[in-house]
Write a protein that holds these residues in place. Structure first.
Motif, mmCIF file in Angstrom:
data_model
loop_
_atom_site.group_PDB
_atom_site.id
_atom_site.type_symbol
_atom_site.label_atom_id
_atom_site.label_comp_id
_atom_site.label_asym_id
_atom_site.label_seq_id
_atom_site.Cartn_x
_atom_site.Cartn_y
_atom_site.Cartn_z
ATOM 1 N N PRO A 410 0.824 -1.214 0.000
ATOM 2 C CA PRO A 410 0.000 0.000 0.000
ATOM 3 C C PRO A 410 0.856 1.262 0.000
ATOM 4 C CG PRO A 410 -0.807 -1.587 1.612
ATOM 5 C CD PRO A 410 0.510 -2.099 1.128
ATOM 6 N N ASP A 451 -10.701 9.815 4.475
ATOM 7 C CA ASP A 451 -10.511 8.495 3.867
ATOM 8 C C ASP A 451 -11.337 8.333 2.596
ATOM 9 O OD1 ASP A 451 -13.052 8.409 4.883
ATOM 10 O OD2 ASP A 451 -12.841 6.440 5.826
ATOM 11 N N GLU A 478 -13.905 0.343 -4.108
ATOM 12 C CA GLU A 478 -13.485 0.588 -2.722
ATOM 13 C C GLU A 478 -12.474 -0.458 -2.262
ATOM 14 O OE1 GLU A 478 -17.177 0.749 -0.635
ATOM 15 O OE2 GLU A 478 -17.430 2.922 -0.949
ATOM 16 N N GLU A 479 -12.657 -1.710 -2.678
ATOM 17 C CA GLU A 479 -11.680 -2.744 -2.341
ATOM 18 C C GLU A 479 -10.327 -2.441 -2.964
ATOM 19 O OE1 GLU A 479 -13.476 -6.330 -3.681
ATOM 20 O OE2 GLU A 479 -14.855 -6.495 -1.966
ATOM 21 N N THR A 482 -8.632 0.432 -1.018
ATOM 22 C CA THR A 482 -8.065 -0.039 0.257
ATOM 23 C C THR A 482 -6.775 -0.816 0.027
ATOM 24 O OG1 THR A 482 -10.287 -0.185 1.192
ATOM 25 C CG2 THR A 482 -8.549 -1.406 2.316
ATOM 26 N N LYS A 483 -6.782 -1.667 -1.013
ATOM 27 C CA LYS A 483 -5.620 -2.510 -1.273
ATOM 28 C C LYS A 483 -4.405 -1.701 -1.738
ATOM 29 C CE LYS A 483 -4.096 -6.401 -4.132
ATOM 30 N NZ LYS A 483 -4.483 -7.416 -5.146
ATOM 31 N N GLY A 486 -4.195 1.933 1.233
ATOM 32 C CA GLY A 486 -4.149 1.705 2.673
ATOM 33 C C GLY A 486 -4.856 2.766 3.479
ATOM 34 N N ASN A 487 -4.954 4.013 2.966
ATOM 35 C CA ASN A 487 -5.577 5.090 3.740
ATOM 36 C C ASN A 487 -6.915 5.550 3.184
ATOM 37 O OD1 ASN A 487 -4.292 6.258 1.464
ATOM 38 N ND2 ASN A 487 -4.350 8.275 2.442
ATOM 39 N N ARG A 489 -10.715 4.525 1.958
ATOM 40 C CA ARG A 489 -11.691 3.433 2.096
ATOM 41 C C ARG A 489 -12.886 3.582 1.166
ATOM 42 N NH1 ARG A 489 -7.856 2.029 4.310
ATOM 43 N NH2 ARG A 489 -7.531 1.323 6.472
ATOM 44 N N THR A 490 -13.165 4.793 0.717
ATOM 45 C CA THR A 490 -14.370 5.013 -0.085
ATOM 46 C C THR A 490 -14.132 6.141 -1.068
ATOM 47 O OG1 THR A 490 -16.768 5.373 0.018
ATOM 48 C CG2 THR A 490 -15.391 6.651 1.546
#
Length: 549
Positions: A410, A451, A478-479, A482-483, A486-487, A489-490
Motif C-alpha cells: 500500500p 478516507d 473501494e476494495e 483499500t488494497k 491503505g488510507n 476506504r471510499t
C-alpha cells in the motif's frame, strides 16, 4: 406427389394439431360452415380440404365421420377432384364479382348425392374487393348444407371481415425428421435405394414442403433409376457442392480474394444459378453459426463428414464474425433475383468482407477491447523504444503486473501523488471487466477528503457516473482503493464545472495542435501504438509520457 397423396387424416404428416381438431369437431358434430386454411405452398392445405370433404360426405356411414372409408363413390370422386358436390375453384383466375355470384346461387341448391355442398377456394386472397364483399353475405348466412373451405398463402390480404367468419387453421412447414421418414417410406415402397444423407439433402432442399420433397424425389428416381446418391441431389437440383462452399470459406478466412472470385467464375461458367448460390452461402454460414453455438448435430441435418468439416471451420471464426456474415448475406439475398448485375453484387460483398477489417458493432468493439486487454495493451506498457517510454493515446495506460507496481504494498494516497496512483487503482478495480473500464475511464481523481477520494465527471456524463456508483461497482472500486493505498476506504462522485472544463479542454487542444504532428509521428514508430490506431481506425490527438509509478 399425386400417387402418395394422403387419403385420411392420419396420413397427413406434420399437421397433427389441425387433423386432430377436425376429427374431434366431426366426432362431436360441431361442424363449422367456413374454414380458413393458412400456410405456405405444398404443405397439405388442399389435401386436408379434400379429406375433410370426404369425412363430411362419406356414404359408408350414416353421418359425417372422422375416418372416411376412401372406397365409396363419394370418397373416390372427391379424391379424384371430380365430385359434383365438392367444387374446387382457383381464386386467382376466378376472382371477379360474377364468379362469386355464381357460387352464391349454386350453393343454395341442395347437393345431388351428398350431405354437403362444399366449395374449396384456393388462393382466396386473390379475390377482388368486390368479390370479397359478395362472398361476405353468404358466409354470414350460409344454407345448412353449405360449407366453404378457403385456402391462402397470404392471409394478410384476406379482409378481416372474412377471417372473422371462418375457423382458422395455421399449417406449418414439416420438420426434417417426419419429412425424411415419409421419403424413406416412399423409396422403400418404390424399391429404390437411397442413402440417409441423400434423403436429408432432399428434405433440406424442399424446406419443409411435402409436395416439393416428393417432386424432387420423383425427379431423382427418373435421373438415377433404382439408386440415388448424395451427389445426385446436388447434380439434379443445381446445388453447389459442400466442398465448393468449404473452399470459399477457406479463401474468406485467408482473405484470398483471387480464389473467391475464381470460384464465382467457375460457377458462372458451369451455369449455376447465382441466386441459389447466395442462398447456399447463407445456409452454410447459418450452419457454421449453429455449429459454433450448439453441440447438437440434429439442427444441421448433414452427414458426419460434412459436420466435421463445419466444426473445424467454425472454430476459426469468432461468434461476432459469423453473425455479421449471416446478416450480410441475408441482406444480399433480398431482391437478389431482380438485380441486373448479380455477379458484381456478389463479388463486391466478398471483396468487402475480405478487405474491411473493422465491423461497426458493439460486440466487435468489445471483442477487440478484450483482445487488447489480454495481449496488446500489457505488451505496450512493457515496450521501450529508443526514444524512451512508449507514449499512449489521450490518457495513461494501466500499470501492468509485469512492472511490479501492482504487486507493491500500500502507498498512501495524497493529492500530490493522485495522478501516479490512480492508474494502478483503476487497473486493480477493473481487471478484465472491459465495460467497467470504459465507464470508469471518464472519472478523474480531484481531491482527498479524509478516507474518501473525490472523483470528478464531466457534467454530461451522467450515465458513466451512475454505472460507477452501482453497488457492485462501488464495492469493487473501494476494495481496490483499500488494497493500493491503505488510507482510502471510499469515494464520492462530483460533476466538474462545465465552463472551467471547457477552458481546460481548449487549452489542451491548443497545446496539442502545436505539438501533436511531430509527437504523433514519433509515437507511430511503436508497433503497439500503430496496432491500436489501425484496429480502431483512429488518429492520435494528444501524446504525453506514461506516468511513472
Amino acid at each position: 406427389a399425386r400417387k402418395w397423396r394422403p387419403q385420411a387424416f392420419d396420413d397427413v404428416i406434420g399437421q397433427e394439431h389441425i387433423t386432430r381438431s377436425l376429427q374431434n369437431a366431426i366426432a362431436t358434430k360441431r361442424i363449422g360452415h367456413a374454414f380458413l386454411f393458412v400456410g405456405s405452398r405444398g404443405i397439405g392445405k388442399t389435401t386436408t380440404a379434400r379429406i375433410l370433404a370426404m369425412a363430411l360426405n362419406c356414404r359408408a356411414v350414416e353421418g359425417p365421420t372422422p375416418t372416411p372409408c376412401g372406397q365409396c363413390d363419394n370418397c373416390q370422386t372427391i379424391a379424384a377432384g371430380n365430385n359434383i358436390d365438392v367444387i374446387e375453384i382457383d381464386g386467382a383466375s376466378n376472382n371477379g364479382v360474377d364468379n362469386v355470384r355464381d357460387i352464391r346461387e349454386h350453393i343454395r341448391l341442395v347437393p345431388s348425392g351428398s350431405r354437403y355442398k362444399i366449395y374449396v377456394i384456393d388462393e382466396v386472397h386473390q379475390l377482388s374487393s368486390g368479390a370479397f364483399n359478395a362472398l361476405l353475405k353468404t358466409l354470414e348466412e350460409p344454407p345448412q348444407h353449405g360449407v366453404f373451405i378457403l385456402a391462402t398463402t397470404d392471409v394478410h390480404k384476406v379482409p378481416a371481415t372474412i377471417v372473422s367468419r371462418c375457423q382458422r387453421y395455421e399449417f406449418r412447414r414439416v420438420g426434417m425428421e417426419p419429412l425424411c421418414a415419409l421419403l424413406r417410406r416412399i423409396v422403400e415402397a418404390e424399391r429404390v435405394h437411397c442413402g440417409e444423407d441423400a434423403l436429408q439433402a432432399i428434405a433440406r432442399a424442399a424446406e419443409g414442403g411435402i409436395r416439393d420433397a416428393e417432386s424432387i424425389l420423383e425427379q431423382l428416381i427418373s435421373y438415377g433409376g433404382d439408386e440415388i446418391t448424395f451427389q445426385d441431389v446436388f447434380d439434379v437440383l443445381g446445388l453447389v457442392d459442400w466442398r465448393v462452399l468449404n473452399r470459399l470459406c477457406d479463401a474468406m478466412l485467408e482473405k484470398d480474394i483471387a480464389s473467391q472470385l475464381a470460384i464465382v467464375e467457375e460457377l458462372v461458367n458451369t451455369g449455376k444459378d447465382l441466386s441459389q448460390f447466395v442462398q447456399d452461402i447463407l445456409h452454410y454460414f447459418r450452419n457454421l453459426l449453429v455449429s459454433k453455438t450448439d453441440d447438437s448435430t440434429s439442427l444441421l441435418g448433414l452427414p458426419e463428414e460434412a459436420i466435421g468439416e463445419l466444426n473445424r471451420r467454425a472454430a476459426r471464426f469468432s461468434l461476432t464474425q459469423l453473425i455479421r456474415l449471416v446478416e450480410q448475406f441475408a441482406e444480399l439475398s433480398k431482391d437478389f433475383d431482380s438485380l441486373l448485375a448479380q455477379r458484381i453484387a456478389l463479388e463486391a460483398l466478398l471483396i468487402r468482407v475480405s478487405k474491411v477489417s473493422v465491423e461497426v458493432s458493439v460486440d466487435s468493439v468489445l471483442e477487440k477491447l478484450l483482445a487488447l486487454e489480454r495481449g496488446a495493451a500489457p505488451a505496450m506498457t512493457r515496450s521501450t523504444s529508443a526514444r524512451g517510454p512508449a507514449p499512449h493515446l489521450e490518457r495513461s495506460s494501466p500499470v501492468s503486473e509485469a512492472d511490479g507496481s501492482a504487486s507493491a504494498g500500500p502507498t498512501p494516497l495524497r493529492e500530490a501523488n493522485m495522478g501516479e496512483l490512480w492508474p494502478r487503482i483503476e487497473h486493480e478495480a477493473t481487471g478484465g471487466r472491459v465495460a467497467l473500464k470504459v465507464w470508469l475511464g471518464h472519472a478523474r481523481p480531484k481531491a482527498v477528503d479524509g478516507d474518501c477520494l473525490v472523483l470528478q465527471f464531466n457534467s454530461g456524463q451522467t450515465a458513466a457516473r451512475n454505472i460507477v456508483e452501482k453497488p457492485e461497482n462501488r464495492q469493487t472500486l473501494e476494495e481496490a482503493l483499500t488494497k493500493i493505498t491503505g488510507n482510502i476506504r471510499t469515494f464520492r462522485c462530483e460533476f466538474t464545472d462545465e465552463t472551467s472544463r471547457s477552458s481546460m479542454d481548449s487549452d489542451r487542444r491548443a497545446a496539442a495542435s502545436s505539438e501533436t504532428p511531430e509527437a504523433a509521428s514519433a509515437a507511430m514508430q511503436d508497433p503497439h501504438v500503430a496496432k491500436v490506431v489501425d484496429v480502431f481506425k483512429g488518429r492520435i490527438i494528444d501524446v504525453k509520457p506514461r506516468a511513472k509509478g
